[in-house]
Design a protein around this motif. Structure first.
Motif, short mmCIF file in Angstrom:
data_model
loop_
_atom_site.label_atom_id
_atom_site.label_comp_id
_atom_site.label_asym_id
_atom_site.label_seq_id
_atom_site.Cartn_x
_atom_site.Cartn_y
_atom_site.Cartn_z
N ASP A 232 -16.10 -13.84 7.14
CA ASP A 232 -16.96 -14.47 6.13
C ASP A 232 -16.16 -15.23 5.06
N GLY A 233 -14.85 -15.31 5.25
CA GLY A 233 -14.03 -16.11 4.34
C GLY A 233 -13.47 -15.38 3.15
N SER A 234 -13.70 -14.06 3.05
CA SER A 234 -13.19 -13.30 1.90
C SER A 234 -11.71 -12.95 2.03
N VAL A 235 -11.21 -12.95 3.26
CA VAL A 235 -9.79 -12.71 3.52
C VAL A 235 -9.29 -13.82 4.42
N GLU A 236 -8.14 -14.38 4.07
CA GLU A 236 -7.56 -15.45 4.89
C GLU A 236 -6.95 -14.86 6.16
N ASP A 237 -7.14 -15.57 7.28
CA ASP A 237 -6.51 -15.15 8.53
C ASP A 237 -4.99 -15.37 8.41
N GLY A 238 -4.24 -14.75 9.29
CA GLY A 238 -2.80 -14.94 9.29
C GLY A 238 -2.11 -13.96 8.36
N ALA A 239 -1.18 -14.47 7.54
CA ALA A 239 -0.32 -13.60 6.73
C ALA A 239 -1.11 -12.70 5.79
N GLU A 240 -2.18 -13.22 5.19
CA GLU A 240 -2.93 -12.41 4.23
C GLU A 240 -3.59 -11.22 4.91
N LEU A 241 -4.22 -11.44 6.04
CA LEU A 241 -4.86 -10.34 6.78
C LEU A 241 -3.82 -9.33 7.24
N LEU A 242 -2.73 -9.80 7.82
CA LEU A 242 -1.69 -8.90 8.32
C LEU A 242 -1.04 -8.13 7.19
N ALA A 243 -0.85 -8.77 6.05
CA ALA A 243 -0.21 -8.12 4.91
C ALA A 243 -1.03 -6.94 4.41
N GLN A 244 -2.36 -7.09 4.36
CA GLN A 244 -3.20 -5.98 3.88
C GLN A 244 -3.13 -4.81 4.86
N CYS A 245 -3.16 -5.11 6.15
CA CYS A 245 -3.09 -4.04 7.16
C CYS A 245 -1.78 -3.27 7.02
N ALA A 246 -0.67 -3.99 6.97
CA ALA A 246 0.62 -3.34 6.88
C ALA A 246 0.78 -2.57 5.58
N MET A 247 0.33 -3.16 4.46
CA MET A 247 0.46 -2.52 3.17
C MET A 247 -0.33 -1.22 3.10
N LEU A 248 -1.55 -1.22 3.61
CA LEU A 248 -2.39 -0.02 3.56
C LEU A 248 -1.80 1.12 4.37
N LEU A 249 -1.29 0.80 5.55
CA LEU A 249 -0.71 1.83 6.39
C LEU A 249 0.54 2.41 5.72
N PHE A 250 1.38 1.55 5.16
CA PHE A 250 2.59 1.99 4.48
C PHE A 250 2.26 2.83 3.24
N ALA A 251 1.40 2.30 2.38
CA ALA A 251 1.10 2.96 1.11
C ALA A 251 0.38 4.29 1.31
N GLY A 252 -0.49 4.36 2.32
CA GLY A 252 -1.22 5.59 2.57
C GLY A 252 -0.34 6.72 3.02
N TYR A 253 0.83 6.39 3.53
CA TYR A 253 1.77 7.40 4.01
C TYR A 253 2.84 7.72 2.97
N GLU A 254 3.47 6.70 2.42
CA GLU A 254 4.70 6.88 1.65
C GLU A 254 4.49 7.70 0.39
N THR A 255 3.51 7.34 -0.43
CA THR A 255 3.31 8.04 -1.69
C THR A 255 2.84 9.47 -1.47
N THR A 256 1.92 9.67 -0.54
CA THR A 256 1.33 10.99 -0.34
C THR A 256 2.36 11.99 0.16
N ARG A 257 3.24 11.57 1.06
CA ARG A 257 4.22 12.55 1.57
C ARG A 257 5.13 13.03 0.45
N HIS A 258 5.50 12.14 -0.48
CA HIS A 258 6.35 12.56 -1.58
C HIS A 258 5.59 13.44 -2.57
N LEU A 259 4.34 13.14 -2.82
CA LEU A 259 3.55 14.00 -3.70
C LEU A 259 3.44 15.40 -3.12
N LEU A 260 3.19 15.51 -1.83
CA LEU A 260 3.07 16.83 -1.20
C LEU A 260 4.36 17.62 -1.36
N GLY A 261 5.49 16.98 -1.09
CA GLY A 261 6.77 17.69 -1.23
C GLY A 261 7.06 18.07 -2.68
#
Length: 409
Positions: A232-261
């Motif tokens: 619907d045009g709210s997210v640009e295809d290409g780098a912008e779409l891929l960047a959000q996917c990669a960022m969410l996967l990274f951020a959802g893991y990295e911060t939480t594992r350190h908080l748990l420890g």
């Protein structure tokens, strides 16, 4: 410019091993010496803010821009290698944390529904089943980081994004390469190249595998939501779409594992607090907020000066880097009484661990839920849990946590 102060003249904060073990004395010295300092340690020079009021204000200040990746990524590269880093730079510049309005506002609006309270609470049974399974497999003596803190948040965020379980081992390794680069005050060439490979490989997984599958078979997951927004045009295809996917996967893991420890280590070294929670588990939500304040997994946030202005008698110039030291702000005695004391019953322990203002962490509620469930389960199933070395801290001044944390029941 004021000099960067430290508890001892011989100590080089942010890179010294003593600092990496315990940064809080250095933070205290900085706070007491003055509200703002210039340091050559960070990327060739940066202003450091140490006090709660200044850090909070900086994270809300429109004169300070989150768009800071250009010089940061390319500065770390040798001149003949800069062209090779273009794919990484293209992805970093489109990541939500490194964008200002209106792009940041647009993308945040797209992503926010995935982290609504009802969506997060729906993950509670999944998270509980995972921690029970991991503890069943761990036995009576185990490395908490390897057996619980790493796999649990990785699997939870993978569930939210419908990432294949087969990718789990790879994406945790990719994430750690990215974290090593992000967490370095002056990345080495080896760190730059490892991050480049991992960022591009992670984005490639989405581009070649998950996104095509979700285009064919949309589901009720975060990636399908991003694809709907792209359509619907709210997210640009290409780098912008891929960047959000990669960022969410990274951020959802990295911060939480350190908080748990950090949380488990803090409670097991403050046995009275562990026992208090064991007897009064209703304190857990408050306890997680206090644990975040006491030893936050993300120690700072960076900004670039967008327009000249003065702060505490210093002239901040357009392009200057500003480091808001969240770890120091969370121990500011002006904001928190007895700041070095861990008190899980502390009234209003809220701090800046997840940031504030426009860039406050999207996944804060999910991270807190995971931590509450893990701690609740440990307190119930392993009430006599104890630390049993070896213990090894991360060597990152940004991501404070552990690589190994051995415990036994």
């Amino acid at each position: 410019m004021s000099a960067l102060l430290a508890p001892r003249a011989s100590v080089a904060p942010f890179v010294d091993l003593e600092f990496l073990q315990d940064p809080y004395p250095a933070y205290q010295a900085l706070r007491e010496a003055g509200p703002i300092h210039w340091s050559e340690v960070f990327f060739g020079g940066a202003w450091l803010l140490t006090r709660h009021a200044d850090v909070e204000a900086a994270l809300r200040d429109p004169r300070l821009s989150a768009c800071r990746t250009g010089g940061w990524v390319m500065r770390a590269a040798e001149p003949d290698a800069r062209l090779d880093l273009t794919p990484m730079q293209r992805l970093f510049t489109r990541c939500l944390p490194f964008l200002d309005a209106p792009d940041h506002t647009r993308l945040r609006k797209v992503l926010q529904p995935a982290f609504r309270s009802d969506r997060v609470q729906a993950l509670k049974p999944v998270t509980q089943a995972l921690i029970d399974e991991l503890l069943d497999e761990a036995g009576d003596s185990f490395d908490f980081m390897q057996k619980v803190a790493r796999p649990l948040p990785a699997r939870v965020i993978a569930k939210l994004m419908d990432v294949d379980a087969s990718v789990y081992a790879d994406f945790t390794a990719w994430s750690e390469d990215i974290a090593a680069f992000l967490g370095s005050v002056n990345p080495t060439q080896a760190e730059v190249r490892a991050a480049q490979r991992s960022v591009v490989t992670l984005a490639g997984y989405f581009e070649r595998e998950l996104l095509p599958r979700r285009r064919r078979e949309p589901g009720d997951d975060l990636v399908s939501g991003l694809l709907a927004a792209q359509a619907d045009g709210s997210v640009e295809d290409g780098a912008e779409l891929l960047a959000q996917c990669a960022m969410l996967l990274f951020a959802g893991y990295e911060t939480t594992r350190h908080l748990l420890g950090n949380a488990v280590h803090a409670l097991l070294t403050h046995r009275d607090q562990w026992e208090m929670l064991r007897k009064a588990p209703e304190l857990l939500p408050n306890a997680v907020r206090e644990l975040l304040r006491h030893d936050t997994p993300v120690q700072w946030s960076g900004r670039r000066v967008a327009a000249d202005f003065s702060l505490h008698g210093q002239r901040l110039r357009r392009g200057d880097l500003v480091i808001a030291l969240v770890g120091a702000a969370n121990r500011d005695p002006v904001r928190h009484a007895r700041p070095d004391v861990l008190d899980v019953a502390r009234a209003s322990p809220g701090a800046l661990a997840f940031g504030t203002g426009p860039h406050v962490c999207l996944g804060a509620s999910l991270t807190q839920l995971e931590t509450q469930i893990v701690l609740s389960t440990l307190l119930r199933r392993l009430p006599t849990l104890q630390l049993r070395g070896p213990i090894q801290r991360t060597q990152s001044p940004l991501y404070r946590g552990f690589t190994h944390l051995h415990v036994s029941a």
